[in-house]
Design a protein around this motif. Sequence first.
Motif, PDB file in Angstrom:
ATOM      1  N   VAL A  43     -38.840  66.866  -8.977  1.00  0.00           N
ATOM      2  CA  VAL A  43     -40.298  66.431  -9.633  1.00  0.00           C
ATOM      3  C   VAL A  43     -40.347  64.876  -9.129  1.00  0.00           C
ATOM      4  O   VAL A  43     -41.193  64.450  -8.555  1.00  0.00           O
ATOM      5  CB  VAL A  43     -40.636  66.852 -10.783  1.00  0.00           C
ATOM      6  CG1 VAL A  43     -42.314  66.021 -11.098  1.00  0.00           C
ATOM      7  CG2 VAL A  43     -40.844  68.409 -10.964  1.00  0.00           C
ATOM      8  N   GLU A  44     -39.294  64.218  -9.826  1.00  0.00           N
ATOM      9  CA  GLU A  44     -39.317  62.815  -9.615  1.00  0.00           C
ATOM     10  C   GLU A  44     -39.275  62.363  -8.145  1.00  0.00           C
ATOM     11  O   GLU A  44     -39.913  61.480  -7.637  1.00  0.00           O
ATOM     12  CB  GLU A  44     -38.233  62.172 -10.369  1.00  0.00           C
ATOM     13  CG  GLU A  44     -38.042  60.576 -10.161  1.00  0.00           C
ATOM     14  CD  GLU A  44     -39.170  59.667 -10.892  1.00  0.00           C
ATOM     15  OE1 GLU A  44     -39.156  58.640 -10.195  1.00  0.00           O
ATOM     16  OE2 GLU A  44     -39.649  60.241 -11.576  1.00  0.00           O
ATOM     17  N   GLU A  45     -38.362  62.970  -7.464  1.00  0.00           N
ATOM     18  CA  GLU A  45     -38.228  62.600  -5.715  1.00  0.00           C
ATOM     19  C   GLU A  45     -39.563  63.009  -5.210  1.00  0.00           C
ATOM     20  O   GLU A  45     -39.990  62.065  -4.291  1.00  0.00           O
ATOM     21  CB  GLU A  45     -37.148  63.540  -5.221  1.00  0.00           C
ATOM     22  CG  GLU A  45     -36.744  63.167  -4.133  1.00  0.00           C
ATOM     23  CD  GLU A  45     -36.181  61.571  -3.750  1.00  0.00           C
ATOM     24  OE1 GLU A  45     -36.197  60.916  -2.797  1.00  0.00           O
ATOM     25  OE2 GLU A  45     -35.664  61.239  -5.185  1.00  0.00           O
ATOM     26  N   ALA A  46     -40.305  63.965  -5.530  1.00  0.00           N
ATOM     27  CA  ALA A  46     -41.445  64.402  -4.870  1.00  0.00           C
ATOM     28  C   ALA A  46     -42.751  62.937  -5.351  1.00  0.00           C
ATOM     29  O   ALA A  46     -43.229  62.811  -4.631  1.00  0.00           O
ATOM     30  CB  ALA A  46     -42.080  65.744  -5.575  1.00  0.00           C
ATOM     31  N   GLY A  79     -46.598  63.420 -12.627  1.00  0.00           N
ATOM     32  CA  GLY A  79     -47.292  62.726 -11.389  1.00  0.00           C
ATOM     33  C   GLY A  79     -47.614  63.998 -10.596  1.00  0.00           C
ATOM     34  O   GLY A  79     -48.389  63.665  -9.534  1.00  0.00           O
ATOM     35  N   ALA A  80     -47.368  64.986 -10.705  1.00  0.00           N
ATOM     36  CA  ALA A  80     -47.688  66.152  -9.891  1.00  0.00           C
ATOM     37  C   ALA A  80     -49.068  66.394  -9.830  1.00  0.00           C
ATOM     38  O   ALA A  80     -49.925  65.881 -10.922  1.00  0.00           O
ATOM     39  CB  ALA A  80     -47.072  67.523 -10.378  1.00  0.00           C
ATOM     40  N   ILE A 116     -42.339  70.658   2.701  1.00  0.00           N
ATOM     41  CA  ILE A 116     -40.854  70.886   2.019  1.00  0.00           C
ATOM     42  C   ILE A 116     -40.978  71.207   0.654  1.00  0.00           C
ATOM     43  O   ILE A 116     -41.899  71.165  -0.066  1.00  0.00           O
ATOM     44  CB  ILE A 116     -40.339  69.224   2.038  1.00  0.00           C
ATOM     45  CG1 ILE A 116     -38.955  69.263   1.535  1.00  0.00           C
ATOM     46  CG2 ILE A 116     -41.160  68.194   1.174  1.00  0.00           C
ATOM     47  CD1 ILE A 116     -38.290  67.690   1.646  1.00  0.00           C
ATOM     48  N   VAL A 117     -39.988  72.169   0.305  1.00  0.00           N
ATOM     49  CA  VAL A 117     -39.551  72.822  -0.998  1.00  0.00           C
ATOM     50  C   VAL A 117     -38.720  71.707  -1.718  1.00  0.00           C
ATOM     51  O   VAL A 117     -37.472  71.796  -0.965  1.00  0.00           O
ATOM     52  CB  VAL A 117     -39.554  73.873  -1.170  1.00  0.00           C
ATOM     53  CG1 VAL A 117     -39.196  74.435  -2.300  1.00  0.00           C
ATOM     54  CG2 VAL A 117     -40.576  74.957  -0.519  1.00  0.00           C
ATOM     55  N   LEU A 118     -38.604  70.954  -2.830  1.00  0.00           N
ATOM     56  CA  LEU A 118     -37.703  70.338  -3.452  1.00  0.00           C
ATOM     57  C   LEU A 118     -37.476  71.191  -4.644  1.00  0.00           C
ATOM     58  O   LEU A 118     -38.298  71.460  -5.318  1.00  0.00           O
ATOM     59  CB  LEU A 118     -38.273  69.021  -3.685  1.00  0.00           C
ATOM     60  CG  LEU A 118     -38.267  67.932  -2.723  1.00  0.00           C
ATOM     61  CD1 LEU A 118     -39.055  66.570  -3.389  1.00  0.00           C
ATOM     62  CD2 LEU A 118     -36.888  67.668  -2.258  1.00  0.00           C
ATOM     63  N   ALA A 119     -36.308  71.590  -4.831  1.00  0.00           N
ATOM     64  CA  ALA A 119     -35.781  72.158  -6.151  1.00  0.00           C
ATOM     65  C   ALA A 119     -34.553  71.837  -6.556  1.00  0.00           C
ATOM     66  O   ALA A 119     -33.768  71.127  -5.951  1.00  0.00           O
ATOM     67  CB  ALA A 119     -35.612  73.846  -5.530  1.00  0.00           C
ATOM     68  N   GLY A 120     -34.162  72.023  -7.877  1.00  0.00           N
ATOM     69  CA  GLY A 120     -33.065  71.631  -8.623  1.00  0.00           C
ATOM     70  C   GLY A 120     -32.140  72.613  -7.963  1.00  0.00           C
ATOM     71  O   GLY A 120     -32.333  73.586  -7.530  1.00  0.00           O
TER      72      GLY A 120
END
Length: 252
Positions: A43-46, A79-80, A116-120
Amino acid sequence: MKVLVPVKRVIDYNVKVRVKADGSGVDLANVKMSMNPFDEIAVEEAIRLKEAGKADEIVVVSIGVKQSQETLRTALAMGADRAILVVAAEDVHTDIEPLAVAKILAKVVEEEKPDIVLAGKQAIDNDMNATGQMLAALLGWSQGTFASELNIEGDNAVVTREVDGGLQTIKVSMPTIVTVDLRLNEPRYASLPNIMKAKKKPLDEKTAADYGVDTAPRLEIVKTEEPAARAAGIIVGSVDELVEKLKEAGAV
């Protein structure tokens, strides 16, 4: 560019996990829950991509029980822009397996069409480390796993991966799946004003049935046990005695 971030509700990493008396699983009664730490990094990176002008919208999605709303609200407070809750279980003890999660996420991706999908890289409750890879396979997208650095260059993502031998840098075409590792960034704390604003941000609720995905488990937990208690140490008087003790223990 639109970024989709899956987030999971897990036992808070500061909590000492307790096993049920009958050994059927982990006791979640009155246990503090929070966002999976690796998902928090995603989430932070997004958010950082959006702050850098490289992303226009951040959508977070959680698959599980209704209580996962709290996790989504945390992501919104960070921030999402909006959230999607897919209710796939009624019991908090039910863990949706990675393949079912990946199938639901694939349907969400088809609807949302993110770049892009950002996932843990994994959830700290089951440590499966499989959802991102399965999602990439289902979609036929490129993937960059265990990311410790991410840069967007036009239609490509440059991912520095943490591998056994050190670091590996790859360039993947977008759309892509990137799973993030611990050293990518340090997530921010949500401020009180943003926590209040998050309550008004859109949160859509759907079910696994809406996407036609069967979430019936394929794995059966036979037994859950506490790890063995650590044995008491001993004090040795010399290096020779230490070596002898290690030999007796079969360590050398």
